[in-house]
Structure formats: structure tokens, C-alpha cells
Design a protein around this motif. Structure first.
Motif, PDB file in Angstrom:
ATOM      1  N   ARG A 106     -24.988 -19.163  33.253  1.00 24.44           N
ATOM      2  CA  ARG A 106     -24.238 -19.527  34.459  1.00 24.44           C
ATOM      3  C   ARG A 106     -25.175 -20.044  35.557  1.00 24.44           C
ATOM      4  NH1 ARG A 106     -21.548 -21.204  37.787  1.00 24.44           N
ATOM      5  NH2 ARG A 106     -19.632 -20.440  38.774  1.00 24.44           N
ATOM      6  N   THR A 107     -26.377 -19.517  35.598  1.00 25.75           N
ATOM      7  CA  THR A 107     -27.319 -19.888  36.658  1.00 25.75           C
ATOM      8  C   THR A 107     -28.182 -21.082  36.281  1.00 25.75           C
ATOM      9  OG1 THR A 107     -27.444 -17.533  37.236  1.00 25.75           O
ATOM     10  CG2 THR A 107     -29.083 -18.976  38.216  1.00 25.75           C
ATOM     11  N   LEU A 108     -28.536 -21.202  35.018  1.00 26.34           N
ATOM     12  CA  LEU A 108     -29.548 -22.179  34.611  1.00 26.34           C
ATOM     13  C   LEU A 108     -28.991 -23.441  33.978  1.00 26.34           C
ATOM     14  CD1 LEU A 108     -32.077 -19.669  32.993  1.00 26.34           C
ATOM     15  CD2 LEU A 108     -32.200 -20.688  35.272  1.00 26.34           C
ATOM     16  N   ILE A 109     -27.729 -23.404  33.512  1.00 20.82           N
ATOM     17  CA  ILE A 109     -27.212 -24.525  32.731  1.00 20.82           C
ATOM     18  C   ILE A 109     -26.099 -25.243  33.476  1.00 20.82           C
ATOM     19  CG2 ILE A 109     -26.049 -25.161  30.581  1.00 20.82           C
ATOM     20  CD1 ILE A 109     -27.378 -22.753  29.270  1.00 20.82           C
ATOM     21  N   ASP A 110     -26.173 -26.568  33.489  1.00 21.75           N
ATOM     22  CA  ASP A 110     -25.108 -27.418  34.007  1.00 21.75           C
ATOM     23  C   ASP A 110     -24.462 -28.170  32.850  1.00 21.75           C
ATOM     24  OD1 ASP A 110     -25.489 -26.775  36.722  1.00 21.75           O
ATOM     25  OD2 ASP A 110     -27.148 -28.208  36.881  1.00 21.75           O
ATOM     26  N   ALA A 111     -23.239 -28.643  33.061  1.00 20.94           N
ATOM     27  CA  ALA A 111     -22.541 -29.395  32.019  1.00 20.94           C
ATOM     28  C   ALA A 111     -23.373 -30.604  31.590  1.00 20.94           C
ATOM     29  CB  ALA A 111     -21.179 -29.851  32.535  1.00 20.94           C
ATOM     30  N   GLY A 112     -23.516 -30.766  30.282  1.00 25.98           N
ATOM     31  CA  GLY A 112     -24.272 -31.877  29.734  1.00 25.98           C
ATOM     32  C   GLY A 112     -25.724 -31.585  29.466  1.00 25.98           C
ATOM     33  N   ASP A 113     -26.237 -30.442  29.940  1.00 31.38           N
ATOM     34  CA  ASP A 113     -27.633 -30.087  29.662  1.00 31.38           C
ATOM     35  C   ASP A 113     -27.853 -29.918  28.166  1.00 31.38           C
ATOM     36  OD1 ASP A 113     -28.441 -30.148  32.269  1.00 31.38           O
ATOM     37  OD2 ASP A 113     -28.388 -27.981  32.586  1.00 31.38           O
ATOM     38  N   ILE A 114     -29.025 -30.309  27.717  1.00 26.71           N
ATOM     39  CA  ILE A 114     -29.382 -30.171  26.304  1.00 26.71           C
ATOM     40  C   ILE A 114     -30.079 -28.832  26.094  1.00 26.71           C
ATOM     41  CG2 ILE A 114     -30.818 -31.069  24.435  1.00 26.71           C
ATOM     42  CD1 ILE A 114     -30.314 -33.867  25.510  1.00 26.71           C
ATOM     43  N   ILE A 115     -29.547 -28.060  25.168  1.00 28.74           N
ATOM     44  CA  ILE A 115     -30.086 -26.743  24.834  1.00 28.74           C
ATOM     45  C   ILE A 115     -30.515 -26.757  23.375  1.00 28.74           C
ATOM     46  CG2 ILE A 115     -29.643 -24.270  24.795  1.00 28.74           C
ATOM     47  CD1 ILE A 115     -29.401 -25.554  27.562  1.00 28.74           C
ATOM     48  N   LEU A 116     -31.717 -26.298  23.107  1.00 33.65           N
ATOM     49  CA  LEU A 116     -32.205 -26.196  21.729  1.00 33.65           C
ATOM     50  C   LEU A 116     -31.991 -24.785  21.206  1.00 33.65           C
ATOM     51  CD1 LEU A 116     -35.596 -28.165  21.766  1.00 33.65           C
ATOM     52  CD2 LEU A 116     -33.268 -29.007  21.376  1.00 33.65           C
ATOM     53  N   VAL A 117     -31.460 -24.688  19.995  1.00 28.88           N
ATOM     54  CA  VAL A 117     -31.243 -23.396  19.338  1.00 28.88           C
ATOM     55  C   VAL A 117     -31.711 -23.500  17.899  1.00 28.88           C
ATOM     56  CG1 VAL A 117     -29.289 -22.741  20.813  1.00 28.88           C
ATOM     57  CG2 VAL A 117     -28.864 -24.002  18.691  1.00 28.88           C
ATOM     58  N   GLY A 118     -32.029 -22.363  17.307  1.00 30.87           N
ATOM     59  CA  GLY A 118     -32.466 -22.343  15.919  1.00 30.87           C
ATOM     60  C   GLY A 118     -31.314 -22.582  14.963  1.00 30.87           C
ATOM     61  N   SER A 119     -31.631 -23.081  13.775  1.00 33.34           N
ATOM     62  CA  SER A 119     -30.645 -23.284  12.721  1.00 33.34           C
ATOM     63  C   SER A 119     -31.173 -22.704  11.414  1.00 33.34           C
ATOM     64  CB  SER A 119     -30.353 -24.771  12.533  1.00 33.34           C
ATOM     65  OG  SER A 119     -29.439 -24.963  11.467  1.00 33.34           O
ATOM     66  N   PRO A 120     -30.454 -21.693  10.865  1.00 29.69           N
ATOM     67  CA  PRO A 120     -29.235 -21.078  11.381  1.00 29.69           C
ATOM     68  C   PRO A 120     -29.527 -20.269  12.645  1.00 29.69           C
ATOM     69  CG  PRO A 120     -30.020 -19.857   9.497  1.00 29.69           C
ATOM     70  CD  PRO A 120     -30.893 -21.068   9.595  1.00 29.69           C
ATOM     71  N   GLY A 121     -28.464 -20.022  13.439  1.00 30.41           N
ATOM     72  CA  GLY A 121     -28.693 -19.372  14.718  1.00 30.41           C
ATOM     73  C   GLY A 121     -27.663 -18.314  15.044  1.00 30.41           C
TER      74      GLY A 121
END
Length: 487
Positions: free
Chosen positions: A201-216
């Protein structure tokens, strides 16, 4: 107008509530006279004084007017309900199943429902709540509530958490995780999930790119997507997330945040290597992305000392660190923490004040005393041995029951095993077959794509005897789903 004499609601209130329902739904119009108290008592087979009490309640709430020697009447101001379409009489005893208005309902947060009524359930690595130090918790809670000085904590407070707990927690994290934090670097939350939500809620705005592991981790991915983030996945191998792949993405896109569970990656249980940890920290500074480090299952390690978190080596303020006591004590004990530089903690406290103004200062004081008295360390030492034995038994039995059809590595820590299955296996069909055996295998434990067929199987919540039964059920279900015997 039925009366339930077994209900905990007083009979006169039941009568009053049903009359109110009838008025609200148009069955009784404004100005209409109600039966007299004697007639109503005979009709409902209750004492006349009960009806008198019901009418007095209706009068006090403003629904009826009682006139001496004339009777009781629905207030004329309610005459507007007359003439409108009346609702089905069955609705008088029920509550609407659906809203009469549209609203935004996101399917991003959908999680497959659990199958009720099954005696056993495989988890993604939940601890055994039966091992919780309930006697110590009860003793500390009782002592905390009896202290007069703590009564102030039962009222509203604008103070951001219990300072005693934060001092003890900072000492605990500094000694066990190699951090260098002070109390002002801590935000106390109601579990890991709240910390993740506040961070998003504090760090992310709509459209920001977030990297996550796969599988995650499905729960984290849902939280980020609900915040409007655009997820990009990076493969995870036996050494953790692929750092070279992270850099390739950063060269093409402006990455806002990288989410990782480096100590025991969810779901594969892989530990991020020391070399990759150093490389990630350098990349975060070079490309300006935040590292959201989830210390998932940090407290459970069996073969050697745990590798220190990235936050312990962060000198540039790029790491936000999430943790909780849920697995240490019990899942129902909702106490988490978020570690970050002072200015970010101050910003997150403003958001937290909207959804959790008060917190749980009594619980925080209890936790602080558990840390100060060394109870947390003693409890961890005790359960480490138990979970180590359970891990060994689970892996031995898994190898014996499912043979060469399932491959896995014995995890160095954590409370789950990552198992890879033959590509011909239909994991969803195995899950359904497990239900016929009396075993719940939730869909979120299944990872099946064209390239991968795997399950994350938790062992922490089973005794050795229970684990033997569960794995035999899994074997039978796999045989039932595939049509051939496992050796």
C-alpha cells in the motif's frame, strides 16, 4: 410469527424484532392497529407480560404509538411504506443472500475453498499448534492483565506500539539475524500478511513492475496485483532466484520492487546463495529497486546456522524486511514485524493507523517478556529438535511410499518438502482422490504447468504416526488417479 424458546434472544425481543421486520417490509402499514396484548399473547402462546414488554420496546424505538383505552398503532410517519411492493414473506426470517447493488469484487484474491469435514489436511508448512507454549503464554498474559499500570493499554492510544516490546524485539533480531536496528526501525503488525499489505500500500503504485520468483508465493502475488502492480516472474533454481535474469529485466524495464523469500524460497525451499545475496544488493542500488525480504521460516534450520538476511548487509536503505512470530509460537498468534529505515516506518504507521489504530499492546508486552526471559529461545530449541525428527521421518516415509515416482531433496530447514512428480500425473485428479481417502490436499499446494509438476507438502503439523497415515493416503490417491501402483 414463530417464537424460538431455545434462542439466547429474549422472547419479547424476538416478538419486537419480527414486528419491526413486518413494518419495514410493508406487511404492516403506517397507522395500522396491532392486536391487543391479550389477543397477541393467546396468538403466540406467551405470557401477556411478554407482549407488554415487546410493545414497550417497539414504542421506545419509535415504531409504534400506544394510546390509552385505544390500543397500539404503527406510527403514521411510516405510512409511506404502504402501497409499495411487498417482499416475500419468507424473507421475514432470513437475511438477503445477495446485495441489491453492484460492487467491485476482484477475482485476484480468490483462493480455492477447503473441503470441510475431512479428518486430515496437508498444508504448505504450518507448524503444530499443539507444541505452542500455552502455559507460559497464559502465565504472562495473566500477569500482564493484572498489573494496574497496564490498564492504560486497554484504552485508545496514539502511541505506535509498546516501546518495551520494540526494545526487546530489536535486541532479539540483532542477535539472531545480524541486524543493526533500533526500536524506531520496527513496525509491529498483526502477522506477516498485514506487513505485506502495508508495504504494498505504501510502496507500490498502479502499473509498477514487481519481480517475483517462479514458482512463487500465491498470497504475495495476489497482494501485489490487488495494488495494481504488473508482475514479472524470474526463475528460481537450487540456489534461489536467478540474479542474472533479474538484471536482464532491469535493463529493459524500470523495476520498482523485488519480492523474495531467500532463506527458504516459497514453495521450492531453496536457499539463496551468499554470492547471489551480495549481487542482489548491488543490483538494487544500481537500478534503484526495493528488495522486500520475507524471512519465511527463518527460525527453522536443522543442519547449520542460517545464512544472515540481506537486511543485515544493507547499507543503502534498499531492503524492507518482513517477519512474524506465527510459526515460532502458533499460527493463531498474530504478531508480525516490519523492519525499515525510520522515514518509511513513519509513513507506514500512518497507513496502519487507518486499519489497526490500537494494535494489541498487551500481547506485545507478553512477547517482550517472553524474549526478555529467554522463553522464545528455549521454545525454539525444543521445537527445532521435534521438527528435525519429523522432517527425517516424513522424507524417509515419502521415499518408501512413493518410490521413484516422486523426486525431492531433503530441505535443510523449514516445515515443508518440495516434491516433483512425473509429468504424466494429473495433480488435480490426485487432490480429488485424496478427498475420497479422507485427506484434504488443497489446490494451492499444486504446481502443474507444461514444464513442472510439483507439490509443496508440509510435515510440521504431523506427528510421525500421523505422517505415516497421511502419506499412505497420498500413495493410495495417486494410484487411484493414475491407474498404476507406486513402488
Amino acid at each position: 410469527m414463530p417464537v424460538d424458546r431455545q434462542s439466547t434472544t429474549a422472547v419479547y425481543l424476538q416478538i419486537a424484532h419480527q414486528v419491526i421486520n413486518a413494518i419495514q417490509r410493508g406487511f404492516l402499514s403506517g397507522g395500522q392497529q396491532l392486536p391487543g396484548t391479550r389477543a397477541m399473547s393467546l396468538l403466540l402462546q406467551v405470557h401477556r407480560k411478554t407482549v407488554v414488554a415487546a410493545y414497550e420496546e417497539l414504542d421506545a424505538q419509535g415504531w409504534i404509538t400506544s394510546l390509552p383505552n385505544k390500543g397500539s398503532f404503527v406510527k403514521p410517519a411510516l405510512r409511506k411504506t404502504a402501497g409499495k411492493k411487498k417482499l416475500d414473506v419468507l424473507g421475514l426470517t432470513g437475511y438477503p443472500a445477495k446485495t441489491g447493488f453492484p460492487f467491485r469484487n476482484s477475482n485476484i484474491l480468490d483462493v480455492p475453498d477447503e473441503t470441510p469435514g475431512l479428518p486430515l489436511m496437508l498444508t504448505d508448512g504450518q507448524p503444530d499448534y499443539r507444541l505452542s507454549p500455552t502455559d507460559q503464554l497464559a502465565r504472562y498474559y495473566t500477569a500482564a492483565l493484572r498489573r494496574k499500570v497496564n490498564r492504560k493499554h486497554l484504552g485508545y492510544s496514539t502511541a505506535p506500539g509498546d516501546s518495551f516490546f520494540k526494545r526487546q524485539l530489536s535486541n532479539f533480531l540483532n542477535s539472531t539475524r545480524g541486524l543493526h536496528i533500533a526500536p524506531q526501525n520496527i513496525l509491529v503488525t498483526r502477522g506477516m500478511e498485514m506487513g505485506m499489505y502495508l508495504a504494498a500500500r505504501t510502496l507500490i503504485d498502479a502499473g509498477d513492475i514487481i519481480l517475483v520468483g517462479s514458482p512463487g508465493y500465491y498470497a504475495a502475488n495476489m497482494t501485489f496485483q490487488q495494488s495494481g502492480a504488473q508482475l514479472k516472474t524470474v526463475l528460481v533454481d537450487e540456489e534461489g532466484i536467478d540474479v542474472e535474469a533479474v538484471e536482464r529485466v532491469c535493463k529493459k524495464h524500470r523495476v520498482r520492487l523485488l519480492y523474495i523469500t531467500p532463506h527458504h524460497h516459497y514453495p521450492t525451499t531453496a536457499t539463496l546463495s551468499a554470492q547471489r545475496r551480495i549481487a542482489l544488493l548491488k543490483l538494487s542500488v544500481a537500478y534503484g529497486f526495493i528488495i522486500l525480504e520475507d524471512d519465511y521460516e527463518y527460525d527453522f534450520h536443522y543442519q547449520s546456522s542460517p545464512i544472515l538476511p540481506l537486511a543485515s548487509a544493507d547499507t543503502d536503505g534498499m531492503v524492507v524486511y518482513l517477519g512474524s512470530f506465527g510459526k515460532t509460537l502458533a499460527p493463531g498468534f498474530r504478531a508480525g514485524f516490519l523492519i525499515a529505515p525510520d522515514n518509511l516506518i513513519a509513513a507506514m504507521q500512518k497507513v496502519q493507523a487507518i486499519i489497526d489504530r490500537q494494535g494489541d499492546t498487551i500481547m506485545e508486552q507478553v512477547l517482550g517478556e517472553l524474549i526478555a526471559e529467554g522463553e522464545i529461545h528455549r521454545h525454539l530449541k525444543k521445537v527445532q529438535k521435534i521438527y528435525y525428527e519429523r522432517r527425517n521421518h516424513f522424507c524417509e516415509t515419502l521415499a518408501m511410499q512413493l518410490g521413484n515416482s516422486v523426486s525431492f531433496s531433503i530441505p535443510p530447514g523449514g516445515l515443508a518438502v518440495w516434491t516433483k512428480w512425473e509429468q504424466g500425473q494429473n495433480l488435480l485428479r490426485i487432490s480429488k482422490a485424496c478427498a475420497t481417502q479422507g485427506l484434504q490436499l488443497p489446490q494451492f499446494l499444486l504446481y502443474q504447468t507444461r514444464e513442472l509438476s510439483a507439490m509443496r507438502l508440509g510435515f510440521g503439523n504431523f506427528t510421525p504416526a500421523e505422517a505415516t497415515i497421511v502419506l499412505d493416503m497420498l500413495k493410495q490417491a495417486a494410484a487411484q488417479a493414475s491407474g498404476y501402483r507406486f513402488e
